[in-house]
Design an enzyme around this catalytic site. Sequence first.
Site, PDB file in Angstrom:
ATOM      1  N   HIS A 123      33.529  54.555  57.190  1.00  0.00           N
ATOM      2  CA  HIS A 123      33.859  53.177  57.539  1.00  0.00           C
ATOM      3  C   HIS A 123      32.706  52.245  57.190  1.00  0.00           C
ATOM      4  O   HIS A 123      31.566  52.518  57.532  1.00  0.00           O
ATOM      5  CB  HIS A 123      34.192  53.097  59.032  1.00  0.00           C
ATOM      6  CG  HIS A 123      34.690  51.766  59.456  1.00  0.00           C
ATOM      7  ND1 HIS A 123      34.370  51.233  60.662  1.00  0.00           N
ATOM      8  CD2 HIS A 123      35.492  50.856  58.839  1.00  0.00           C
ATOM      9  CE1 HIS A 123      34.950  50.048  60.788  1.00  0.00           C
ATOM     10  NE2 HIS A 123      35.636  49.799  59.689  1.00  0.00           N
ATOM     11  N   ASP A 174      32.628  45.399  35.443  1.00  0.00           N
ATOM     12  CA  ASP A 174      32.877  45.279  34.010  1.00  0.00           C
ATOM     13  C   ASP A 174      31.848  46.113  33.249  1.00  0.00           C
ATOM     14  O   ASP A 174      30.967  46.738  33.850  1.00  0.00           O
ATOM     15  CB  ASP A 174      32.878  43.813  33.576  1.00  0.00           C
ATOM     16  CG  ASP A 174      31.560  43.087  33.819  1.00  0.00           C
ATOM     17  OD1 ASP A 174      30.481  43.735  33.859  1.00  0.00           O
ATOM     18  OD2 ASP A 174      31.596  41.852  33.957  1.00  0.00           O
TER      19      ASP A 174
END
Length: 139
Positions: free
Chosen positions: A20, A28
């Site tokens: 969590h 990119d």
Amino acid sequence: MNKHALLNADMNYLVATLGHTDEVAICDAGLPIPAAVQRIDLALTHGVPSFIATVKIWLASSQIEGVVLAQEFADVSPECHQALLVEIEAEQLATGRTFSIEYVSHEAFKQRTHNSRAVIRTGECTPYANVIFKTGVVF
């Protein structure tokens, strides 16, 4: 063989070991990746795989609760930015959850990747097509 959409072994292991609030970046082809952070390099050539295709697979495989984006993304690459928001909205509808979306400067984004569990590099060549997903819980 895994019958689910995610076939990449490194990404499967990453999903299985996330906790969590752990953060994972999908980027990119040009984003600098910190040396100390796990690099999962999917890039084959310009545009392959695409940023959005990779995001779709990630969202189908991992529960998120938050999103971090560079402020520049919406201004410089509005079509890709909007496509990402569509995927995030679809995931919110599918899960019945609302995700926080935080915008930071590109420089702050790059610094934040130092805290990521991993950076997944795509072949995307759209400027600022980068996202950090904060891991949620499935319960």
